[in-house]
Design a protein around this motif. Structure first.
Motif, mmCIF file in Angstrom:
data_model
loop_
_atom_site.group_PDB
_atom_site.id
_atom_site.type_symbol
_atom_site.label_atom_id
_atom_site.label_comp_id
_atom_site.label_asym_id
_atom_site.label_seq_id
_atom_site.Cartn_x
_atom_site.Cartn_y
_atom_site.Cartn_z
ATOM 1 N N SER A 121 -3.425 -14.950 -8.578
ATOM 2 C CA SER A 121 -2.218 -14.764 -9.371
ATOM 3 C C SER A 121 -0.968 -15.046 -8.540
ATOM 4 C CB SER A 121 -2.185 -13.329 -9.893
ATOM 5 O OG SER A 121 -1.008 -13.087 -10.601
ATOM 6 N N ALA A 122 -1.011 -14.628 -7.288
ATOM 7 C CA ALA A 122 0.130 -14.843 -6.387
ATOM 8 C C ALA A 122 -0.397 -14.855 -4.960
ATOM 9 C CB ALA A 122 1.148 -13.723 -6.554
ATOM 10 N N CYS A 123 0.268 -15.606 -4.122
ATOM 11 C CA CYS A 123 -0.146 -15.663 -2.722
ATOM 12 C C CYS A 123 1.110 -15.943 -1.909
ATOM 13 C CB CYS A 123 -1.172 -16.779 -2.554
ATOM 14 S SG CYS A 123 -1.822 -16.854 -0.894
ATOM 15 N N LEU A 124 1.571 -14.936 -1.184
ATOM 16 C CA LEU A 124 2.859 -15.099 -0.514
ATOM 17 C C LEU A 124 2.906 -14.393 0.829
ATOM 18 C CD1 LEU A 124 5.286 -12.546 -1.990
ATOM 19 C CD2 LEU A 124 3.295 -13.151 -3.330
ATOM 20 N N ALA A 125 3.787 -14.924 1.669
ATOM 21 C CA ALA A 125 4.069 -14.277 2.950
ATOM 22 C C ALA A 125 5.200 -13.291 2.731
ATOM 23 C CB ALA A 125 4.507 -15.332 3.961
ATOM 24 N N ILE A 126 5.112 -12.143 3.412
ATOM 25 C CA ILE A 126 6.187 -11.143 3.336
ATOM 26 C C ILE A 126 6.493 -10.694 4.762
ATOM 27 C CG2 ILE A 126 6.933 -8.920 2.396
ATOM 28 C CD1 ILE A 126 4.916 -9.203 0.155
ATOM 29 N N ASN A 127 7.681 -11.031 5.214
ATOM 30 C CA ASN A 127 8.078 -10.668 6.576
ATOM 31 C C ASN A 127 9.242 -9.694 6.481
ATOM 32 O OD1 ASN A 127 7.799 -10.936 9.378
ATOM 33 N ND2 ASN A 127 9.487 -12.410 9.485
ATOM 34 N N ILE A 128 8.920 -8.404 6.598
ATOM 35 C CA ILE A 128 9.943 -7.356 6.438
ATOM 36 C C ILE A 128 10.756 -7.271 7.723
ATOM 37 C CG2 ILE A 128 10.326 -4.886 6.078
ATOM 38 C CD1 ILE A 128 7.986 -4.787 4.240
ATOM 39 N N ARG A 182 4.444 3.287 10.803
ATOM 40 C CA ARG A 182 5.365 4.036 9.923
ATOM 41 C C ARG A 182 6.798 3.546 10.070
ATOM 42 N NH1 ARG A 182 2.098 7.917 8.307
ATOM 43 N NH2 ARG A 182 0.640 8.492 9.937
ATOM 44 N N GLU A 183 7.109 2.991 11.232
ATOM 45 C CA GLU A 183 8.503 2.617 11.521
ATOM 46 C C GLU A 183 8.842 1.192 11.086
ATOM 47 O OE1 GLU A 183 6.410 3.880 14.014
ATOM 48 O OE2 GLU A 183 7.128 5.907 13.540
ATOM 49 N N ASN A 184 7.848 0.296 11.050
ATOM 50 C CA ASN A 184 8.207 -1.125 10.876
ATOM 51 C C ASN A 184 7.978 -1.668 9.462
ATOM 52 O OD1 ASN A 184 5.484 -1.616 10.667
ATOM 53 N ND2 ASN A 184 5.376 -3.084 12.354
ATOM 54 N N GLY A 185 7.747 -0.777 8.496
ATOM 55 C CA GLY A 185 7.651 -1.275 7.121
ATOM 56 C C GLY A 185 6.235 -1.378 6.596
ATOM 57 N N ARG A 244 12.082 -5.238 15.153
ATOM 58 C CA ARG A 244 11.176 -6.381 14.999
ATOM 59 C C ARG A 244 10.683 -6.473 13.564
ATOM 60 N NH1 ARG A 244 8.519 -8.265 19.621
ATOM 61 N NH2 ARG A 244 6.734 -8.682 18.312
ATOM 62 N N SER A 245 10.298 -7.679 13.161
ATOM 63 C CA SER A 245 9.833 -7.842 11.779
ATOM 64 C C SER A 245 8.342 -7.524 11.668
ATOM 65 C CB SER A 245 10.123 -9.257 11.304
ATOM 66 O OG SER A 245 9.516 -10.167 12.176
ATOM 67 N N ARG A 246 7.890 -7.336 10.419
ATOM 68 C CA ARG A 246 6.487 -7.015 10.110
ATOM 69 C C ARG A 246 5.957 -8.063 9.146
ATOM 70 N NH1 ARG A 246 4.651 -4.452 4.917
ATOM 71 N NH2 ARG A 246 4.735 -6.703 4.672
#
Ligand SMILES: O=C(O)CCC(=O)C(=O)O
Length: 282
Positions: free
Chosen positions: A120-127, A165-168, A219-221
């Motif tokens: 249905s969906a396929c995506l990168a997520i960089n918090i 817990r800290e990085n998303g 830093r990102s996650r």
């Protein structure tokens, strides 16, 4: 009287299991069924974390590909103003194929969604640093029918950084896939955080309430999410447009089927009366 050419279905009750658009050559795909304890946890809590599913080399190749296609930060607070996303990934890289069609994920899909699901969906997520908590949601929320026993969707979030817990790290509400329609998480509902190592996968029911967490680090996650749905539902990404047929033609099974090159019996998904894979010339 002339003999009928082709298939005859005798009973109405058999109509919806008969492939009347003409079958296409079947291929064997490796699936690994989840063990009963894992399935029991998924059924109780709405999620499980599968540890270390991929080899380091596969993970690193996928991570490089994801970092190479990350887009700008989000356009709204759901995407996240400090979060980068990238969509249409199957048109952009082959490095994610082993994750999207991982035998253990396919086994899970078969056990708890459908033998022939759609992607249905396929995506990168960089918090990114400074991102706030995402609004809680269930991935099936956009389907009008949110019964607890509905098998609309199953989602996977693959970790590429350590989830803390800290990085998303994704957080979620255990058992929320069983809540009645209309109930949302409130202050009385304790959330859990999906603490994961790179290469782990969070697998959850489409009715499971969850959210990307707040990132208070510098830093990102990075994560990949692959969301699957039952083959009779509309996908979030219009995969037939997002991934052009010439890109699909070279893909290994079951990827074409996941992208919609399949028939849900008796006719759903046909093209001019034919099995859609005939369009690929494979
Ligand atoms: O990034 C995450 O941890 C969750 C994101 C999510 O659930 C979504 O955007 O649908």
């Amino acid at each position: 009287m002339t003999e009928p050419r082709g298939k005859t279905v005798e009973r109405s009750s058999d109509l919806f299991t008969a492939d009347l658009a003409g079958t296409h050559r079947r291929s064997t795909v490796q699936t690994i069924a989840p063990d009963p304890e894992t399935l029991a946890l998924y059924d109780r809590d709405g999620f499980v974390i599968l540890k270390g599913l991929i080899e380091t080399q596969v993970r690193e190749r996928a991570e490089d590909a994801l970092r190479g296609v990350l887009g700008p930060t989000g356009r709204n607070n759901f995407e996240g103003f400090n979060t980068q996303r990238a969509y249409a990934l199957l048109a952009k890289t082959r490095a994610l194929d082993p994750l999207i069609a991982h035998p253990q994920i396919l086994g899970f899909l078969e056990a708890r969604l459908h033998a022939h699901p759609l992607l249905s969906a396929c995506l990168a997520i960089n918090i990114g640093p400074g991102e706030s908590s995402q609004l809680p949601h269930a991935d099936d929320g956009f389907y009008p029918d949110m019964r607890p026993d509905a098998r609309h969707g199953l989602s996977v979030i693959w970790a590429f950084d350590s989830f803390t817990r800290e990085n998303g790290a994704t957080c979620g509400w255990p058992g929320s896939h069983l809540w009645p329609a209309g109930r949302e998480p409130g202050p009385q509902d304790p959330a859990v955080t999906a603490i994961m190592d790179p290469g782990d996968a969070l697998v959850f029911h489409g009715g499971f309430w969850h959210a990307g967490g707040e990132n208070v680090t510098g830093r990102s996650r990075l994560a990949l999410t692959a969301q699957y749905c039952a083959p009779w539902l509309r996908t979030q990404e219009a995969m037939a447009l997002a991934v052009p047929p010439n890109a699909v033609a070279g893909l290994e099974p079951p990827l074409p089927s996941l992208l919609g090159y399949q028939i849900h019996p008796p006719f759903m998904g046909h093209v001019d009366g034919m099995h859609p894979r005939r369009l690929l010339g494979t």
